[in-house]
Scaffold this active site. Sequence first.
Site, PDB file in Angstrom:
ATOM      1  N   HIS A 268       0.815  -1.216   0.000  1.00  0.00           N
ATOM      2  CA  HIS A 268       0.000   0.000   0.000  1.00  0.00           C
ATOM      3  C   HIS A 268       0.852   1.272   0.000  1.00  0.00           C
ATOM      4  O   HIS A 268       0.308   2.370  -0.122  1.00  0.00           O
ATOM      5  CB  HIS A 268      -0.975   0.008   1.186  1.00  0.00           C
ATOM      6  CG  HIS A 268      -0.357   0.352   2.510  1.00  0.00           C
ATOM      7  ND1 HIS A 268       0.156  -0.597   3.373  1.00  0.00           N
ATOM      8  CD2 HIS A 268      -0.178   1.542   3.128  1.00  0.00           C
ATOM      9  CE1 HIS A 268       0.615  -0.003   4.463  1.00  0.00           C
ATOM     10  NE2 HIS A 268       0.414   1.297   4.341  1.00  0.00           N
ATOM     11  N   ASP A 323       0.087  -7.605   1.426  1.00  0.00           N
ATOM     12  CA  ASP A 323       0.576  -6.225   1.464  1.00  0.00           C
ATOM     13  C   ASP A 323       2.102  -6.138   1.432  1.00  0.00           C
ATOM     14  O   ASP A 323       2.723  -5.452   2.235  1.00  0.00           O
ATOM     15  CB  ASP A 323       0.037  -5.507   2.709  1.00  0.00           C
ATOM     16  CG  ASP A 323       0.225  -3.994   2.630  1.00  0.00           C
ATOM     17  OD1 ASP A 323      -0.107  -3.419   1.590  1.00  0.00           O
ATOM     18  OD2 ASP A 323       0.715  -3.405   3.616  1.00  0.00           O
ATOM     19  N   SER A 405       4.592   2.316   8.023  1.00  0.00           N
ATOM     20  CA  SER A 405       4.147   1.271   7.091  1.00  0.00           C
ATOM     21  C   SER A 405       5.317   0.710   6.303  1.00  0.00           C
ATOM     22  O   SER A 405       6.181   1.453   5.822  1.00  0.00           O
ATOM     23  CB  SER A 405       3.109   1.839   6.126  1.00  0.00           C
ATOM     24  OG  SER A 405       1.884   2.064   6.761  1.00  0.00           O
TER      25      SER A 405
END
Length: 650
Positions: A268, A323, A405
């Site tokens: 992402h 992811d 992230s």
Amino acid sequence: MYRIVIALHVAACVALTASAADVRAELDARALIGPDGPAIHKPADRIAAVQPLDAIKRHAEPALDLAAVKSDDAKRNERGEPPRYAIPRPVSMTPRDSGTWEALPDGVSLWRLRISSPGAVSINFGFTRYLMPPGGRLLVYNATQTHLIRPFTDLDNAEHGQLWTPPVAGDDVVIEVTLPADAVPQLELELGSINIGYRPFAIPKPLAAPVEKSGSCNVDVACSQADPWRDVIDAVGVISTGGSTFCTGFMVTNTAGDQTPFFMTAFHCGISAGNAASLMVFWNYQNSFCRTPGSAASGNPGDGNLSRFQTGSFFRAGSSTSDFTLVELDEAPNPAWGVAFAGWDRRNQNSPSGACIHHPSTDEKRITLYSSPTEITSYFGDTSPGDGTHLHAFWSLGVTEPGSSGSPLFDVNRRVIGQLHGGPSSCSASDKSDYYGRFFRSWTGGGTNATRLSNWLDPGNTGAETTNTITTGGTGGAGGGGGGAPGNDDCASASDVGTGTHHASNSTATTDGSASCGGTNGGNHDVWWSFTAPSDGMSFIDTDGSNFDTTLSVFSACGGMQIACDDDSGEGLQSSLSFEASAGTSYLVRVAGYGNATGAITLSISHDGSGPPCPIPCAIFCPMTLAGLSLLMLGLSFAVRRTCRRRFVR
């Protein structure tokens, strides 16, 4: 091989360098550093008579609508998209149709273009075509020259043909190219994206406006809680993609252990085959000391340095299911930076405890610990095993934040078992937990080379289920893999060295001595070496390539007589000295930071028993021979280093 880089100053001689990698390391080490960002390779107007900046053609971009940007960021956050620090503005500009050309003496051409956007915090650039001829360089710096980025040269030419730069502080920025006039036809340069910054990402702290920092409950990697994780800390970096978004990522090893520069982050975070060339990785960005978790200092700006960066990559694989994204950097990190290659465990199991190393809000590197077992689940799932794509980690110390992230989750054996997707944790949240895409699931991914890890990380199809972290030496980051004060922190523990180039850091050093040059104490945060002269003759020492303002001194013994001292006789703000040495005599070499400057040190020592030191720089000409070719350099010189006779004895 012989390399010539535009230095645009009168030089004494030309050095022989071993390889392109050596030059790459030297240029990276000379990236501008320090509060005022002094560059070793200076803009042309500092060392030549050129047109004033006001005469240079300017391209003006409209100011950002910050209210609209804030609203859009809120929507992006709801959609789980990576945070932004800049807004891209597509353009198509080349030196043929934009900017200002002028001729400099001795067959050198100069091109400059001024870019502005009112109120911008920073501006960075995406060159969608970049091919620099040998002997050329590109600089980017703000109009006030308080922030400059290291030179980009033909060593930055890549197969993907692009170049993306770090942000430069301010709303008025200059792009500058200097190259031999006869090489102008070979220059390929197209500016495809002007990225207008509105958050102070990757710019020096003194040039950044106050901004909300990562939460005070976070734990610096310099803290003692990180001691068991020293070998993996330097695998983690903060990243930028498309000159706009930021995340965290990490180097990862393969079963061959051949240090192919594979780099992982979250899917992402938005890296794809179409924009992988725009990836920038900033290494060793961490605080030099432990700020007490929960203290005001821990929630305020740190002293990390963003000078160690590389740009460009190739997309290899990715999948939204777990992811993950895997890219291959277009060159290996500079060995002097000590970047580690993280080991991994692809088995279908939980871990009883472990850690996450990350850049919350893309601030200095932090460590977060879990002391209860992970749970196999779905993304944001509350049952186990769910769809088996994620691990749920419950924090016992610290949290993660936007910007974290893509950071690695390590198991109890310090192997990667996942990368951060998202979660509810924050310093103020009651639920301090997060979800990680599983390495186990990413291994087979979607069943194709472009959607799984196995083909890339097990090239020999060995079937191995685990690998161990590979450390590469180098200085690493302040407060990172090294931890604590350096081993040569005081004179009594000086490192024994001979001729050659030596690397260290004074970021965690104390002040043990003083010298007669370089301000108070002759600088602070000093480190020491002991050098024994191999014969009677001249010894030469310099700190060229260090990334902060240094002072340099030599003593007969600890507490003994000062033999030589220098502040700024080297390149830029570096130090250089020479002295008559006696065979078999040991000399104590002290390097300190002017004022309280700290950073990575490059110390070069050479010795010449055959005669006097290098002559003074050539005032009129320097004849040089490169592979039999004699060159006559007038005024402006193409040089890598002032070394003369030194180059033959290193």
